[in-house]
Design a protein around this motif. Sequence first.
Motif, short mmCIF file in Angstrom:
data_model
loop_
_atom_site.label_atom_id
_atom_site.label_comp_id
_atom_site.label_asym_id
_atom_site.label_seq_id
_atom_site.Cartn_x
_atom_site.Cartn_y
_atom_site.Cartn_z
N CYS A 1 96.59 80.22 31.63
CA CYS A 1 97.74 81.12 31.68
C CYS A 1 98.52 81.00 30.38
N SER A 2 98.80 82.14 29.76
CA SER A 2 99.51 82.09 28.48
C SER A 2 100.89 82.73 28.56
N SER A 3 101.32 83.14 29.75
CA SER A 3 102.65 83.70 29.90
C SER A 3 103.08 83.65 31.37
N LEU A 4 104.37 83.79 31.59
CA LEU A 4 104.86 83.83 32.96
C LEU A 4 104.41 85.10 33.68
N LYS A 5 104.25 86.18 32.93
CA LYS A 5 103.77 87.43 33.52
C LYS A 5 102.34 87.27 34.05
N GLU A 6 101.50 86.60 33.28
CA GLU A 6 100.13 86.34 33.73
C GLU A 6 100.13 85.43 34.96
N LYS A 7 101.00 84.43 34.94
CA LYS A 7 101.11 83.51 36.08
C LYS A 7 101.50 84.28 37.34
N ARG A 8 102.50 85.14 37.25
CA ARG A 8 102.92 85.95 38.40
C ARG A 8 101.78 86.84 38.87
N GLY A 9 101.01 87.37 37.93
CA GLY A 9 99.87 88.23 38.28
C GLY A 9 98.79 87.48 39.06
N ARG A 10 98.66 86.20 38.81
CA ARG A 10 97.68 85.38 39.55
C ARG A 10 98.24 84.93 40.91
N LEU A 11 99.53 84.60 40.94
CA LEU A 11 100.12 84.05 42.17
C LEU A 11 100.42 85.11 43.22
N LYS A 12 100.87 86.27 42.79
CA LYS A 12 101.30 87.29 43.75
C LYS A 12 100.22 87.66 44.76
N PRO A 13 98.97 87.90 44.34
CA PRO A 13 97.92 88.20 45.34
C PRO A 13 97.68 87.04 46.30
N LEU A 14 97.77 85.80 45.81
CA LEU A 14 97.60 84.64 46.68
C LEU A 14 98.70 84.59 47.74
N LEU A 15 99.95 84.73 47.32
CA LEU A 15 101.06 84.68 48.26
C LEU A 15 100.95 85.79 49.30
N HIS A 16 100.61 86.98 48.86
CA HIS A 16 100.47 88.11 49.79
C HIS A 16 99.33 87.87 50.78
N ARG A 17 98.23 87.36 50.31
CA ARG A 17 97.08 87.13 51.19
C ARG A 17 97.37 86.03 52.21
#
Length: 93
Positions: free
Chosen positions: A14-30
Amino acid sequence: MVGTLTVHLHLPGCSSLKEKRGRLKPLLHRLHREFNVSVAEMDRQDAWQEAVICCGMVGNDRAHLDAALSQIASWVEGNWPDGMVVAEKVEIF
């Protein structure tokens, strides 16, 4: 009774907080959709390659809460390819 599962995640590359959110959001939703738990990122919000998420459940049986939260932890380890589980902790109150 209230049960919580705290999972410390490492997100390599991960090279940014935006990328981190992009990875975490689908996990949290699922997790919310499949296991019917409340889930949120609770710590390490400013770290690019780390996250701490927490899942919460309410129930009247300690054994059921423990089993359900342990199943969620196993699911994250086995089915989430975007990162690695560093540590996990189940607590029942």
